[in-house]
Write an enzyme that holds these catalytic residues in place. Sequence first.
Site, mmCIF file in Angstrom:
data_model
loop_
_atom_site.group_PDB
_atom_site.id
_atom_site.type_symbol
_atom_site.label_atom_id
_atom_site.label_comp_id
_atom_site.label_asym_id
_atom_site.label_seq_id
_atom_site.Cartn_x
_atom_site.Cartn_y
_atom_site.Cartn_z
ATOM 1 N N LYS A 32 0.836 -1.332 -0.020
ATOM 2 C CA LYS A 32 -0.039 0.068 0.022
ATOM 3 C C LYS A 32 0.974 1.271 -0.024
ATOM 4 O O LYS A 32 0.614 2.089 -0.713
ATOM 5 C CB LYS A 32 -1.019 -0.112 1.144
ATOM 6 C CG LYS A 32 -2.092 1.101 1.455
ATOM 7 C CD LYS A 32 -3.160 0.700 2.072
ATOM 8 C CE LYS A 32 -2.739 0.951 3.616
ATOM 9 N NZ LYS A 32 -2.728 2.058 4.237
ATOM 10 N N ARG A 37 2.936 5.888 -3.195
ATOM 11 C CA ARG A 37 4.100 6.893 -3.780
ATOM 12 C C ARG A 37 4.235 6.705 -5.150
ATOM 13 O O ARG A 37 4.608 7.706 -5.818
ATOM 14 C CB ARG A 37 5.360 6.274 -2.734
ATOM 15 C CG ARG A 37 5.235 6.701 -1.476
ATOM 16 C CD ARG A 37 6.134 6.112 -0.594
ATOM 17 N NE ARG A 37 6.181 6.520 0.812
ATOM 18 C CZ ARG A 37 5.286 6.516 1.816
ATOM 19 N NH1 ARG A 37 4.138 5.783 1.504
ATOM 20 N NH2 ARG A 37 5.470 6.820 3.027
ATOM 21 N N GLY A 106 -5.190 8.158 5.362
ATOM 22 C CA GLY A 106 -4.257 9.252 6.130
ATOM 23 C C GLY A 106 -2.929 9.458 5.097
ATOM 24 O O GLY A 106 -2.529 10.479 4.989
ATOM 25 N N SER A 180 7.314 9.142 11.874
ATOM 26 C CA SER A 180 6.016 8.933 10.664
ATOM 27 C C SER A 180 6.498 9.001 9.429
ATOM 28 O O SER A 180 7.058 10.139 8.902
ATOM 29 C CB SER A 180 5.045 9.943 11.257
ATOM 30 O OG SER A 180 4.185 10.001 10.343
ATOM 31 N N ASP A 332 1.924 -0.985 11.921
ATOM 32 C CA ASP A 332 0.574 -1.627 11.408
ATOM 33 C C ASP A 332 0.367 -3.130 11.716
ATOM 34 O O ASP A 332 -1.032 -3.410 11.461
ATOM 35 C CB ASP A 332 0.419 -1.375 9.640
ATOM 36 C CG ASP A 332 0.490 0.138 9.402
ATOM 37 O OD1 ASP A 332 -0.058 0.909 10.261
ATOM 38 O OD2 ASP A 332 0.901 0.278 8.335
ATOM 39 N N ARG A 363 -6.557 1.853 17.634
ATOM 40 C CA ARG A 363 -6.425 0.320 17.687
ATOM 41 C C ARG A 363 -6.049 -0.275 18.901
ATOM 42 O O ARG A 363 -6.221 -1.383 19.174
ATOM 43 C CB ARG A 363 -5.309 0.248 16.352
ATOM 44 C CG ARG A 363 -5.795 0.280 15.138
ATOM 45 C CD ARG A 363 -4.713 0.018 14.067
ATOM 46 N NE ARG A 363 -5.369 0.108 12.888
ATOM 47 C CZ ARG A 363 -4.697 0.096 11.529
ATOM 48 N NH1 ARG A 363 -3.509 0.151 11.619
ATOM 49 N NH2 ARG A 363 -5.327 0.285 10.499
HETATM 50 C C1 S3P Z 1 2.504 4.680 6.000
HETATM 51 C C2 S3P Z 1 2.961 5.160 7.331
HETATM 52 C C3 S3P Z 1 2.534 4.791 8.739
HETATM 53 C C4 S3P Z 1 1.490 3.482 8.302
HETATM 54 C C5 S3P Z 1 0.517 3.580 7.388
HETATM 55 C C6 S3P Z 1 1.241 3.955 6.059
HETATM 56 C C7 S3P Z 1 2.858 5.435 4.810
HETATM 57 O O1 S3P Z 1 1.981 5.691 9.201
HETATM 58 O O2 S3P Z 1 0.767 3.329 9.673
HETATM 59 O O3 S3P Z 1 -0.399 2.527 7.305
HETATM 60 O O4 S3P Z 1 2.674 4.863 3.709
HETATM 61 O O5 S3P Z 1 3.778 6.210 5.008
HETATM 62 P P1 S3P Z 1 2.877 6.889 10.061
HETATM 63 O O6 S3P Z 1 3.923 7.242 9.179
HETATM 64 O O7 S3P Z 1 2.044 7.960 10.316
HETATM 65 O O8 S3P Z 1 3.360 6.030 11.210
#
Ligand code: S3P
Length: 447
Positions: A32, A37, A106, A180, A332, A363
């Site tokens: 994902k 990206r 997100g 993050s 995750d 979660r």
């Molecule tokens: C992700 C980063 C993670 C992850 C999300 C996907 C990404 O979140 O939990 O499912 O693709 O950059 P954080 O970067 O906020 O930890």
Amino acid sequence: MFSLKVPTKDQSLRDLQKGGELCGKVKVPGDKSISHRALLFGAIAKGKTIIEGLLPAEDPLSTAECLRSMGVKISPIKKGDIVEIEGVGLNGLQEPEDILNCGNSGTTMRLIMGLLAGQEDHHFILTGDKSLRNRPMKRVGQPLKMMGAKVSGRCDGDLAPLSIIGNKLRGAVIGTPVASAQIKSAILLAALNAEGSTTVIEPARSRDHSERMLKAFGANLEVGGEMGRHITVSPGKELKGQSIIVPGDISSAAFWLVAGSIIPGSELVVENVGLNPTRTGILDVLEVMEANINVINKRDVAGEPVGDIKVFYNESLKPFKIDGEIMPRLVDEIPILSVAACFCNGISQIKGASELRVKETDRLAVMARQLKRMGAKVDEHQDGLTIYGGNNLKGCELDSEDDHRIAMSLAIASIMANSNSTLRRSEAAAISYPDFWSDLMRLRQIS
Ligand code: S3P
């Protein structure tokens, strides 16, 4: 006039049968994080980008739809099809006629914030579903403002709908308060359009797919500092369209790795799994648990390490303790690891996991609530969970609470219960793994 309410059957209510073992081969869908990206970088590159193995699930579809609304041509995203993007260049995005809907994703919202911050004089409104409208966005908006971005939203800019007015950006040195990849990637995307170089300094290294892929697209990016926590982008280079192969998602593989370890008689081969070291914390934990896991056919695919993973049942799994240090490498996987903890001999501890409270759902609370319904012994703490292994779980009415990873974790737990269960809002799995239910049915052998 009054209307008679006829009760309708909840379409998303799924029967979960107890028992059976899982055997055979399974190929998990595309990663994902890498899929988002590939779409985003392809959109702002010059020329054509071709993507093989893109995840055809709801979250990447949200990213693609937002990009299409800004004039990017992206071919239909269907299972097994190659996806083609006609890149518009770093400054070629159009102002959309309507709001951009990021759905449940997100990653879509946060990375797009970085992408749009420097699109001068265009006005963008970003929103999403109820879960996304309640997730913190200031953690991205604030660093972008240090670069000159104009971002606002509800609750002092923390909650969507967000408004972004593209502006001239300047490079900056930005320390992020949490590890993050979403925050880091948003800053790196903004940095491509800024005047002067930008350095992001993370408290711990988060997944590095953006760094790898931006370099492959030709960006001027350097990774340095202790453990690669300092990432510097210097603008001035156009990105060039690429051919990308997306490996399978280790976060989706995690459900099968835990299922194969805890369900008596199971034996699985999970094929084509991305093994980027910033994502493989789950394998380290399974090793501590003494799970029967074997990585075979290790190879490199388009700049990412990939392998197949064999797993079979172990009747005496050990408990585990994890803390903030490993968290970015398995953030995750906490829901499915809390299921695994129920079937160890002893007490497992998850600490330093407060980030879990601001994911698609809280979660920690949701897993504690749902597992307790099944009779598991779980203590919930502000930053983690204590889970007592070795208790028998019972079948019951479960609820994903609209969270894809919770839906799939509970499905695995329900196989181990002593009676059948039902799962409300089971369709949530399609956010990251559209074929999860059919793969489960195929691998299941009930005598
Ligand atoms: C992700 C980063 C993670 C992850 C999300 C996907 C990404 O979140 O939990 O499912 O693709 O950059 P954080 O970067 O906020 O930890």
